[in-house]
Design an enzyme around this catalytic site. Sequence first.
Site, short mmCIF file in Angstrom:
data_model
loop_
_atom_site.label_atom_id
_atom_site.label_comp_id
_atom_site.label_asym_id
_atom_site.label_seq_id
_atom_site.Cartn_x
_atom_site.Cartn_y
_atom_site.Cartn_z
N ASP A 21 -5.98 -14.02 -8.99
CA ASP A 21 -4.74 -14.80 -8.95
C ASP A 21 -4.39 -15.23 -10.37
O ASP A 21 -5.16 -15.93 -11.02
CB ASP A 21 -4.97 -16.02 -8.04
N ASN A 23 -1.38 -16.84 -11.26
CA ASN A 23 -0.40 -17.93 -11.42
C ASN A 23 -0.70 -19.16 -10.55
O ASN A 23 0.18 -19.97 -10.29
CB ASN A 23 1.01 -17.41 -11.13
N ASP A 25 -1.41 -19.71 -7.26
CA ASP A 25 -0.94 -19.97 -5.90
C ASP A 25 -1.96 -19.56 -4.85
O ASP A 25 -1.68 -19.55 -3.66
CB ASP A 25 0.42 -19.28 -5.64
N ASP A 29 -2.59 -11.07 -7.44
CA ASP A 29 -1.27 -10.51 -7.78
C ASP A 29 -1.39 -9.43 -8.85
O ASP A 29 -2.48 -9.18 -9.37
CB ASP A 29 -0.34 -11.64 -8.25
N ASP A 98 -0.61 2.79 -1.80
CA ASP A 98 -0.72 2.85 -0.35
C ASP A 98 0.69 2.91 0.23
O ASP A 98 1.52 2.05 -0.08
CB ASP A 98 -1.42 1.57 0.14
N ASP A 199 -0.88 5.65 4.94
CA ASP A 199 -1.49 4.82 5.98
C ASP A 199 -1.26 5.38 7.38
O ASP A 199 -0.14 5.80 7.70
CB ASP A 199 -0.84 3.42 5.88
N GLU A 255 -4.88 8.58 5.78
CA GLU A 255 -5.83 7.83 6.61
C GLU A 255 -5.72 8.41 8.02
O GLU A 255 -4.66 8.34 8.64
CB GLU A 255 -5.48 6.34 6.63
N HIS A 328 -10.89 -2.09 3.17
CA HIS A 328 -10.35 -3.35 3.69
C HIS A 328 -10.38 -3.43 5.21
O HIS A 328 -10.00 -4.44 5.77
CB HIS A 328 -8.91 -3.48 3.18
N ASP A 329 -10.79 -2.37 5.89
CA ASP A 329 -10.86 -2.39 7.35
C ASP A 329 -12.29 -2.41 7.87
O ASP A 329 -12.51 -2.29 9.08
CB ASP A 329 -10.16 -1.14 7.93
#
Length: 564
Positions: A21, A23, A25, A29, A98, A199, A255, A328-329
Site C-alpha cells: 500500500d 498511500n 488506505d 496498489d 489477468d 480467467d 485458467e 489467489h484461489d
Amino acid sequence: MERKWWKEGVAYQIYVRSFKDSNGDGIGDLRGIIEKLDYIKSLGVDMIYLNPINKSPNEDNGYDISDFEDIMVEFGDLNDFAELLKGIHQRNMRLIMDMVINHSSDEHPWFIEAKKSKENKYRDYYIWSKGKGNNPPNNWGSFFGGSAWELDENTGEYYLHIFSKKQPDLNWTNKELRMDMKNMLKYWAGKGVDGFRMDAINHLAKDMNFPDGEVKEGALYGDFIPYVQNLPEVHDYLKELKRDVFTDSHVVIGETGGINYENAHVYTGVNNKELDFTFHFDLHSVGKGENPWERVDIDLIKDLKEKMTGWATRDEQEGWCPVFYSNHDTTRTVSRLGDDKKYHKLSAKMLATLQLTHKGTPFIYYGDEIGMTNADDFKLEDYRDTSIFTRYCECVLSGMVSHENYIKGLNLTSRDNSRTPMQWSDRENAGFTNATPWINANSNYQEINVEQQEKEYDSILNFYKKLIALRNKELTLVYGDFKEVDKENTSIYAYLRILGNKKVLVICNFFGKDAQLKLSEDILLSDFKLEVCNYEDNEDNSLIENERIINLRPYESKVYISEI
Ligand code: GLC
Ligand code: CA
C-alpha cells in the site's frame, strides 16, 4: 522444442490488493508495486503476473469488472499503469495481465442497460431465461454457493451467474459482445502488455437449453459443470481471439478448471492456436479430507508425482505447462504441501527446489519466496472472500455443518489464507501499510518477513534467488527431457532433466522423516556434482551408500549436475 521467452523465464504472481500500500488506505496498489520493482527484479524473475486491476466494485476483488479499460480506483489510474509498465520493461521484465471476460460486474454500464428492458441493445450481452413459476429456470448451483440464477424484478427474467450474483455471465454467442471484447484486449495489447491470463476461460460457452444438473448426494443444487465448462464452442471463441487479437510475441494463458495433463492439448496443442498453456487445479486440494475441516496425509505418488510427471512428460506437440503450487484461489504452499511448523524452512526450500527444476514455467506466488503460511488463527470476522459468506448461509445456517467445523475448514482451506498482506518487515501490519489493512496480516509476520530474510544468508528468500539464478543459466532445466527416478518411492520425488550431454538430478524428500532413494543402474553418482542442497551443511558423500542408495534427511532436497 521452439524457444520462447515465456518458457525460459520465471514468473512472479502478485495479488495487487495485498502486495504494498503506497498511500495509506490499507489497500495494495500500483504505486506500491512500482516501489517494489527492484525487489522483484532482485529475485531474478522475468515476468510479473498481476491479478485483475480493472475498475471494479470489488465483490470478488477485481474479478467483477465495471470498466474493462480503466484501472480500479483503489489501485491508481492509467498514468500509474503506464509508469508501472515502463518500470517493468526498463528492468527487462514482462507484464502478464489477468483478463476477466466470462462475466462482468453487475455495475458495468452494459448490465445496467441490459436490465432496463428486454429490448435494450445490451440485453443480449448477458444470459437470460424465464423462471419456472416462482422458481429459477433450472437447478444449477453457482461456484460460490446458492443458485446460479438471479431474478431481475424489473423485467421478470433471471440472469445466469456461475460465480456471485454480482458477476453476471456474458453471452459469447453475441457477435457485438465479442467485438467489444476483442477491442478491449487490443487496447491493452496496444499499451505494450506482454501476456494475458484469461480467467475462467473454458466457461465462455454454455448449454443454452439449460437442462437440470444431476443432484449429487448431500448437495442442494444440481451439478452444472457439464453444461458450462469445456463446451465445443469455447474453441471457436479462443481461435477467434488468437486470430484477431494476439500475436506470436504474446503469451496467452487460460485458467481451465476440469482440464488435466491428458486433455489439455485440446486448448494448448501447438496446432490448435488457442492457448499457450493452462493453469490447472491439480494441486489445489492436496491434503484435503472428505470434510474441509479435516486434513489427510499426502499420498505422494497419487497426489503429486503422477500429476506433475504427467504434465512434464507430455509430447511436445501437446503444448507447454506452468509449474505452480499456489495462487489467489488456494492455500499457502508450505502449509498445504510442506510442514509450516516444525520444518518450515526446510520444507519451503524443498518445495522451491522442485518448482524451479521441474519442467514448465515456474509461477511463484507472492510471499512463497519467504515461506508465507496459512492464516490458521483467523475468525469468521477476519475473512473477506465473498464466497465464504454465501457458503456460510448454505452450510451453517441450514444446519449441515457446525460453526466450529466451518471455521476449522476455513482455517485449512479458505483462499483468504493466501491473500494476506505481503510480509515485508516486522513493523506493524508487516510493513504492508500504515493504515488498517483490508485483510489482517498473518500473525507470524514478526518471524517471517523479507527484511529479516534478506539479512539471513541461508534464508528461504536467498535460497529462492539461488535456484532462480540456476534455472536462468541452465537451459537443461527449461527444455531438458524429464525422466522420473525410483518412481515407486512413496517419500521421495526424484527425476533427471536431460538436454544433450547434460544431466541434472533432483531429489526431494517430501516428509519429516529420513528416507532412502534407490538409483537405477544408468545413474552413476560420481558423474555428478552437488550444486544445491537445502541443508546448511551441504553434506554430501557421507550420506551415500555404495553409490546406489542416497540417504536423505527430513525434507532434504538436492540438485546434482553432470556434464557427461
Ligand atoms: C477465477 C479466479 C477467481 C475468481 C473467479 C471468478 O477462478 O481465479 O479468483 O473468483 O474466477 O472470476
Ligand atoms: Ca493504497
